[in-house]
Scaffold this active site. Structure first.
Site, short mmCIF file in Angstrom:
data_model
loop_
_atom_site.label_atom_id
_atom_site.label_comp_id
_atom_site.label_asym_id
_atom_site.label_seq_id
_atom_site.Cartn_x
_atom_site.Cartn_y
_atom_site.Cartn_z
N GLU A 103 0.88 -1.12 0.02
CA GLU A 103 0.11 -0.10 -0.06
C GLU A 103 0.85 1.49 -0.01
OE1 GLU A 103 -2.66 -0.28 3.34
OE2 GLU A 103 -3.82 -1.75 2.37
N ASP A 340 -19.00 2.63 11.18
CA ASP A 340 -17.62 2.49 10.80
C ASP A 340 -17.01 3.60 9.83
OD1 ASP A 340 -14.93 1.61 10.69
OD2 ASP A 340 -15.30 0.01 9.08
N LYS A 367 -15.06 8.21 4.67
CA LYS A 367 -15.72 6.98 4.34
C LYS A 367 -17.34 7.33 4.16
CE LYS A 367 -13.54 2.82 6.33
NZ LYS A 367 -13.95 2.15 7.32
N MET A 688 -0.30 -16.66 10.62
CA MET A 688 -1.19 -17.62 11.19
C MET A 688 -0.83 -17.95 12.93
SD MET A 688 -4.13 -18.65 11.11
CE MET A 688 -4.99 -19.57 12.26
CA CA Z 1 -12.69 0.68 11.03
#
Ligand code: CA
Length: 733
Positions: A103, A340, A367, A688
């Site tokens: 990213e 969120d 968002k 994991m």
């Molecule tokens: Ca979040």
């Protein structure tokens, strides 16, 4: 059509769109354009009176995260332009030796590229050749991956004064010597190492200070941002974004005001949220620091703050004094956040004429679906037009500055589809601000989520507070079933938009098959660059959105492109590899699903002729499952456990498309040791971790039962024995 059915249907759809695009989208019908000379560069720049763009200043560097300190990500370089872009080719590539999401925004200073890859690893690379100068591995413990909402990602470094600064997944801020990569100092930024904090964002450095926040709100943490002395690493100040235990003294004076906006007596036990995990922007002119504050923890305000309240400073843009950390002003985009709706998305600073007055503005598309234009001298709201489909609110009241919520978006009574969903109408993938054109080039999404209060909360009045679990307060255990049962699941789509933040008009838009695409770069060459989920790095004409050039990387892209100039040659660079916060929704036939998730660093120049290794299709044949028989109620319980503990990484419906394992493809040999992998952490070094602190052997057995049942369904569909998977083992909540 349900989401699940649609995911399957998309396979043929997408392949078709992909083929058509290969044939038709890259044609060169190039409009008239100006000559690509350095003289043109200077002229294109005049609207930026008084601003220093390092690209403009003749160095050609990409010196900081958003290119300049005002983070417009608009380059004045124009050697690569509408006319010449058809000659653009790969100059060099580097295999970053990761199959996890990448990213980062690379930084380029004096011909050296500094960037991060997965696991917070830092690289210094010769920008002209791709040769490695040094590599720094902070050795983040593999098991730390369980503490992340969205994979082992990092969005980049800050470079200043011969130092490189990086924040690590396990919460350290490290200063490296830019020449050698050796550690100059290291600080632990976490207030509580037992809670699931993490750092994925790029630090910012200004005025001798380094600023960094963190993430973790899905697991229940309390957000803050900290300033450190760049020279020594000594802590200067810390600003908490939400109040803590009210019986203790306030850490910063603003919390006295904030605490009045929280109700109930539980929020600080969950943490409250408000993490500053992405945007931190320093304003040189006003000597202010803007931070983007994240969502509430839990997401559901009914649980977080029963009885209401705005819950300051969640989902807010906050201006701080960078020297003291004292708040100057704030603007809350989503009072009482319920969905969120982080406001951590990238912030750009600009001078724009608004209603006839030249103003110093701040631009953000959080968002929640509204594009905010604020006067950054005082935080006054100037505009808040929707930039995508929005169902949670009808509009923002310009008198009060508050959104007007639609009653239908309240999911306390029944499960409700809400737009934008939790991925947001726009996420961290950077936009580019073109002040001269009055436009932002914005990677948007129409991707809704069905919200329902958690069954556990409804049944017991509490939610599992164990630190190792997602605690959104919305129903995750039955999420797939809620989607399947819903008759009105909306379609998901990505849309790149040239958006006018003052009028709210979209000048042009490009629809994309899949919603989770890359960040954006625009240039004075008349181009808008973006990578997408289908693996295409495209250059669009910034006037009309027409595709002028494409390069197929055969792997999904999230990172933003950058451009720089060395020895009079302009380059474009980008990292590849998808995933990140899309892990829940993966399983769609993106490039990474078809060809694998490959972490490359690519650099292009005019006349470049290098080629990537030939792509190979991933074998997605689901092996025969062993020992599939089991009571339906065990499979049903396994599904709920899987969705609560596993789906955030391995995908809803047990379909994973990026670098994290698709459990349907587990070999019979591995199926025999499934329990050991989950409980004992056999693969902890790969991320994991052992789950023996939160799951019993019996629970793991049920999860395995569910995974095999899902794999068997999809194997039957693939072999033509079933038309589609049904997932019929859950009949009641
Ligand atoms: Ca979040």
């Amino acid at each position: 059509m349900s989401e699940y059915v649609r995911i399957i249907a998309l396979a043929s759809f997408t392949a078709l769109g992909f083929a058509l695009c290969l044939l038709g989208c890259g044609r060169d019908s190039v409009p008239e354009t100006s000559a690509a000379t350095t003289g043109e560069v200077a002229k294109a720049d005049t609207y930026q009176a008084g601003k220093v763009h390092s690209n403009d200043a003749g160095s050609g560097d990409w010196p900081s995260h958003g290119l300049t300190s005002d983070e417009q990500r608009f380059s004045s370089l124009s050697q690569i332009n509408r006319d010449t872009v058809k000659e653009l080719g790969l100059a060099w590539f580097r295999d970053m030796e990761t199959n996890r999401a990448q990213e980062a925004t690379p930084i380029v200073v004096h011909g050296v590229m500094y960037l991060t890859s997965s696991w917070s690893r830092v690289y210094a690379i010769e920008a002209l050749t791709g040769e490695l100068i040094w590599r720094f591995d902070p050795k983040v413990p593999g098991a730390w991956a369980r503490r992340l909402c969205c994979d082992v990602v990092n969005r980049g470094v800050a470079v200043d004064d011969e130092r490189v600064y990086v924040g690590t997944l396990d919460g350290r801020l490290i200063a490296l010597d830019a020449a050698s990569g050796s550690v100059v100092w290291e600080q632990d930024t976490l207030v509580d190492r037992d809670r699931f904090y993490s750092i994925t964002g790029a630090p910012r450095v200004a005025n001798g200070k380094v600023f960094i926040g963190n993430g973790g709100a899905e697991f229940g943490v309390r957000g803050y941002v900290t300033a450190y002395e760049a020279e020594t690493g000594a802590q200067i100040w810390r600003f908490f974004t939400v109040p803590g235990d009210p019986s203790l003294p306030f850490e910063n004076p603003e919390l006295k005001m904030a605490v009045e906006t929280w109700k109930g007596d539980e929020w600080w036990k969950f943490g409250g949220g408000g993490t500053v995990w992405n945007s931190i922007v320093y304003d040189q002119e006003l000597n202010q620091l803007y931070i983007g504050v994240g969502n509430g923890s839990p997401w559901s305000r009914e649980i977080r703050s029963p009885g209401g309240g705005d819950n300051l400073f969640l989902s807010s843009i906050v201006a701080l004094d960078p020297d003291t950390g004292v708040m100057k002003w704030y603007y809350q985009t989503t009072p009482g956040d319920n969905w969120d709706y982080t406001a951590v998305q990238d912030i750009a600073l600009a001078d724009m004429v608004v209603d006839g007055v030249l103003r110093k503005v701040l631009l953000q598309a959080p968002k929640n679906g509204f594009f905010y234009v604020l006067d950054r001298t005082d935080g006054k709201l100037l505009r808040a037009h929707p930039y995508t489909a929005v169902t949670w609110a009808s509009h923002v009241d310009m008198e009060t500055g508050r959104p007007v919520e639609n009653p239908g978006s309240d999911y306390r009574e029944k499960p409700t589809w809400v737009l934008p969903g939790s991925t947001g109408g726009h996420n961290w993938q950077a936009m580019s601000t073109d002040v001269a054109a009055g436009l932002v080039y914005l990677p948007t999404m129409e991707n809704s989520l069905i919200f329902a209060l958690s069954d556990e909360w409804i049944q017991t009045g509490s939610i599992d507070s164990r630190v190792a679990r997602w605690k959104p307060g919305v129903e995750l255990g039955r999420l797939a079933q809620l989607i399947l049962e819903s008759p009105d699941a909306p379609e998901s789509v990505g849309v790149l938009k040239a958006f006018d933040p003052l009028t709210g008009e979209t000048k042009w838009s490009v629809k994309q098959d899949y919603y989770w695409n890359g960040g954006v770069l625009a240039t004075a060459g008349g181009l808008v660059f973006q990578g997408d989920a289908q693996g295409m790095l495209s250059a669009y004409d910034k006037e009309h959105g027409e595709v002028l050039w494409q390069f197929n990387t055969y792997t999904s892209i999230l990172a933003p492109p950058i451009t720089f100039m060395v020895d009079d040659i302009q380059y474009v660079s980008i990292l590849t590899g998808g995933g990140g916060a899309d892990l829940w929704g993966s399983g769609s036939p993106t490039a990474s699903y078809k060809y694998g998730n490959h972490g490359f660093l690519l650099t292009f120049q005019l006349g470049g002729s290098e080629q990537l290794p030939a792509p190979t299709l991933v074998d997605r044949t689901i092996p025969e499952q062993i020992d599939v028989a089991g009571p339906m109620e065990h499979i049903a319980e396994g599904e709920k456990l899987y969705n609560n503990f596993c789906a955030a990484c391995h995908g809803l419906f047990v379909q994973a498309s990026s670098g994290i394992r698709d459990l349907r493809l587990t070999s019979p040999e591995r199926q025999l040791i499934f329990k050991n992998i989950v409980l004992e952490g056999l693969f902890a070094s790969a991320g994991m971790a052992a789950f023996n602190d939160v799951l019993s052997a019996e629970e793991v057995r049920k999860i395995h039962q569910f995974v095999r049942a899902r794999a068997t369904e999809d194997r039957n569909v693939a072999q033509g024995r079933k038309k589609e998977a049904q997932m019929t083992w859950i009949t009641t909540p």
